[in-house]
Design an enzyme around this catalytic site. Structure first.
Site, PDB file in Angstrom:
ATOM      1  N   ARG A  57      -5.228  -4.828   1.648  1.00  0.00           N
ATOM      2  CA  ARG A  57      -6.427  -5.037   2.456  1.00  0.00           C
ATOM      3  C   ARG A  57      -6.721  -3.896   3.409  1.00  0.00           C
ATOM      4  O   ARG A  57      -7.849  -3.383   3.448  1.00  0.00           O
ATOM      5  CB  ARG A  57      -6.307  -6.319   3.308  1.00  0.00           C
ATOM      6  CG  ARG A  57      -6.635  -7.585   2.597  1.00  0.00           C
ATOM      7  CD  ARG A  57      -5.709  -8.663   3.063  1.00  0.00           C
ATOM      8  NE  ARG A  57      -4.382  -8.335   2.585  1.00  0.00           N
ATOM      9  CZ  ARG A  57      -3.936  -8.683   1.367  1.00  0.00           C
ATOM     10  NH1 ARG A  57      -4.670  -9.401   0.593  1.00  0.00           N
ATOM     11  NH2 ARG A  57      -2.733  -8.311   0.960  1.00  0.00           N
ATOM     12  N   THR A  58      -5.743  -3.515   4.214  1.00  0.00           N
ATOM     13  CA  THR A  58      -6.034  -2.558   5.284  1.00  0.00           C
ATOM     14  C   THR A  58      -6.436  -1.214   4.685  1.00  0.00           C
ATOM     15  O   THR A  58      -7.440  -0.612   5.074  1.00  0.00           O
ATOM     16  CB  THR A  58      -4.791  -2.405   6.187  1.00  0.00           C
ATOM     17  OG1 THR A  58      -4.328  -3.711   6.526  1.00  0.00           O
ATOM     18  CG2 THR A  58      -5.123  -1.635   7.443  1.00  0.00           C
ATOM     19  N   LYS A  86       9.989  16.098   2.353  1.00  0.00           N
ATOM     20  CA  LYS A  86      10.722  17.374   2.370  1.00  0.00           C
ATOM     21  C   LYS A  86      11.186  17.716   3.777  1.00  0.00           C
ATOM     22  O   LYS A  86      11.597  18.851   4.036  1.00  0.00           O
ATOM     23  CB  LYS A  86       9.805  18.495   1.871  1.00  0.00           C
ATOM     24  CG  LYS A  86       9.242  18.302   0.475  1.00  0.00           C
ATOM     25  CD  LYS A  86       8.362  19.506   0.138  1.00  0.00           C
ATOM     26  CE  LYS A  86       7.409  19.209  -0.993  1.00  0.00           C
ATOM     27  NZ  LYS A  86       6.446  20.306  -1.200  1.00  0.00           N
ATOM     28  N   ARG A 107      -0.642   3.927   8.464  1.00  0.00           N
ATOM     29  CA  ARG A 107       0.351   2.840   8.531  1.00  0.00           C
ATOM     30  C   ARG A 107       1.720   3.464   8.343  1.00  0.00           C
ATOM     31  O   ARG A 107       1.911   4.308   7.456  1.00  0.00           O
ATOM     32  CB  ARG A 107       0.090   1.777   7.470  1.00  0.00           C
ATOM     33  CG  ARG A 107       1.214   0.757   7.370  1.00  0.00           C
ATOM     34  CD  ARG A 107       0.890  -0.382   6.446  1.00  0.00           C
ATOM     35  NE  ARG A 107      -0.134  -1.260   7.020  1.00  0.00           N
ATOM     36  CZ  ARG A 107      -0.518  -2.413   6.478  1.00  0.00           C
ATOM     37  NH1 ARG A 107       0.031  -2.840   5.361  1.00  0.00           N
ATOM     38  NH2 ARG A 107      -1.445  -3.149   7.052  1.00  0.00           N
ATOM     39  N   HIS A 135      -1.042  -4.208  14.999  1.00  0.00           N
ATOM     40  CA  HIS A 135      -2.007  -4.028  13.914  1.00  0.00           C
ATOM     41  C   HIS A 135      -3.379  -4.338  14.530  1.00  0.00           C
ATOM     42  O   HIS A 135      -3.955  -5.397  14.291  1.00  0.00           O
ATOM     43  CB  HIS A 135      -1.663  -4.998  12.782  1.00  0.00           C
ATOM     44  CG  HIS A 135      -2.331  -4.719  11.467  1.00  0.00           C
ATOM     45  ND1 HIS A 135      -3.421  -3.877  11.323  1.00  0.00           N
ATOM     46  CD2 HIS A 135      -2.070  -5.204  10.223  1.00  0.00           C
ATOM     47  CE1 HIS A 135      -3.790  -3.856  10.044  1.00  0.00           C
ATOM     48  NE2 HIS A 135      -2.981  -4.645   9.365  1.00  0.00           N
TER      49      HIS A 135
HETATM   50  N1   CP Z   1      -3.354  -7.956   6.464  1.00  0.00           N
HETATM   51  C1   CP Z   1      -2.807  -6.811   5.994  1.00  0.00           C
HETATM   52  O1   CP Z   1      -2.411  -5.935   6.764  1.00  0.00           O
HETATM   53  O2   CP Z   1      -2.760  -6.725   4.643  1.00  0.00           O
HETATM   54  P1   CP Z   1      -2.216  -5.473   3.820  1.00  0.00           P
HETATM   55  O3   CP Z   1      -0.749  -5.354   4.094  1.00  0.00           O
HETATM   56  O4   CP Z   1      -2.546  -5.769   2.396  1.00  0.00           O
HETATM   57  O5   CP Z   1      -2.947  -4.255   4.348  1.00  0.00           O
END
Ligand code: CP
Length: 337
Positions: A57-58, A86, A107, A135
């Protein structure tokens, strides 16, 4: 806050007026996110998308949001496809990639890593999840969803009643959401988790300082009877030392239609940041809820595009130009929204 050129690293940087502003822009993005119109306002701009942990999703919704505004996306997925494998430092990576990008979303499995990266970056950086820490864009889309869902029930964010269920220790989405809720009034929060996976004490304290009622329990059924939102989460097995340790908790809380019917008020909205763990032995949100109209999980995921488009428009200061570069769509768009 001043959005233009800013990093988005933590929910703590927002005030309530900022959230209202983001949500107004997100509402404005609906025709574009829902394929009624297209805009080229970010034509020529590049999003650097760097995901060093799995994401559906993100990663994809940030990329789609940027594309829907007319920009291009350059992705790095996993350490093995980056020169970090590396031995390159986050500092050097940030200095280099910020020369190739206009904004970066990242991320990373380590808490604080996205902030460290942002300090070295020459362009704005958005935290797409740093370890078990935060998040922030997920919390924004969660709250946007809660606001929209409650509107149908004549309720608002002030006086919200919410239950958070599952792995509250390692679940970064619930950490950010709880911090965000401190901007609202008289929220009643029920934290349902195994003792070992409770919400960090400092976040509980922040909510109590904000005047909220916070109740902690390790029992689900008796604790979800009087809430507007039941927000389920997955056991974050990637944060445990071993899978066996995570397995001690997987399947501890399983919300299904029978439990919902028996224990929840009729209009309780069911949310989950996703992914839900649908493997046998987990199933924290059962598939038999899929036809329940109060299951908001896919509307929640859709809202991620709106909110992320809003963040890009604000950070890159094109909020007022989106319409100027807009036109109708040419292709079949169906009726999925
Ligand atoms: N909600 C969420 O962060 O989903 P993903 O890990 O798929 O990005």
């Amino acid at each position: 806050m001043k959005f233009t050129g800013s990093h988005i690293l933590s929910i703590g940087q927002f005030e309530r007026a900022d959230i209202d502003h983001i949500f107004r822009v997100a509402d404005f993005m609906a025709p574009f996110a829902h394929r009624k119109r297209v805009t080229r306002v970010l034509d020529g701009a590049i999003l650097g998308s760097m995901f060093f942990e799995p994401s559906t999703r993100t990663r994809v919704s940030f990329g789609s949001a940027f594309n829907l505004l007319g920009g291009d996306v350059r992705e790095t997925i996993g350490f093995e496809s980056s020169a970090i494998a590396k031995g390159e430092s986050l500092y050097d990576t940030a200095r280099v990639l910020s020369g190739y990008s206009d904004v970066i979303v990242m991320r990373h499995p380590q808490e604080g890593s996205v902030s460290e990266f942002a300090e070295a970056s020459r362009v704005p950086v958005i935290n797409g999840g740093d370890g078990a820490n935060e998040h922030p864009s997920q919390a924004l889309l969660d709250l946007y969803t809660i606001k929209k869902e409650l509107r149908h029930h004549g309720r608002e964010l002030d006086n919200l009643r919410i239950a958070l269920i599952g792995d509250l220790k390692y679940g970064r989405t619930v950490h950010s959401l709880c911090k965000l809720l401190t901007l609202y009034k008289n929220v009643s929060v029920t934290l349902i988790s195994p003792q070992e996976l409770q919400m960090p004490g400092e976040i509980v304290e922040q909510m109590r300082v904000a005047g909220h009622t916070v109740v902690e329990s390790d029992l689900m059924e008796g604790s979800i009877g009087h809430v507007d939102i039941a927000y389920s989460t997955r056991i974050q097995e990637e944060r445990f030392a071993t899978k066996d340790e995570a397995n001690l908790y997987r399947g501890r809380y399983r919300l299904n239609q029978a439990i919902y019917t028996r224990f929840c008020e009729p209009n309780t909205v069911i949310m989950h940041p996703l992914p839900r763990d649908s493997r046998e032995g987990a199933n924290e949100l059962d598939n038999d809820l899929n036809d329940n109209p109060n299951l908001a999980i896919f509307r929640q995921a859709d809202n991620g595009v709106l909110v992320r488009m809003a963040l890009f428009a604000l950070i890159l200061d094109v909020e007022d130009q989106v319409d100027k570069y807009a036109s109708d769509v040419n292709w079949y768009t169906g009726s999925r929204f």
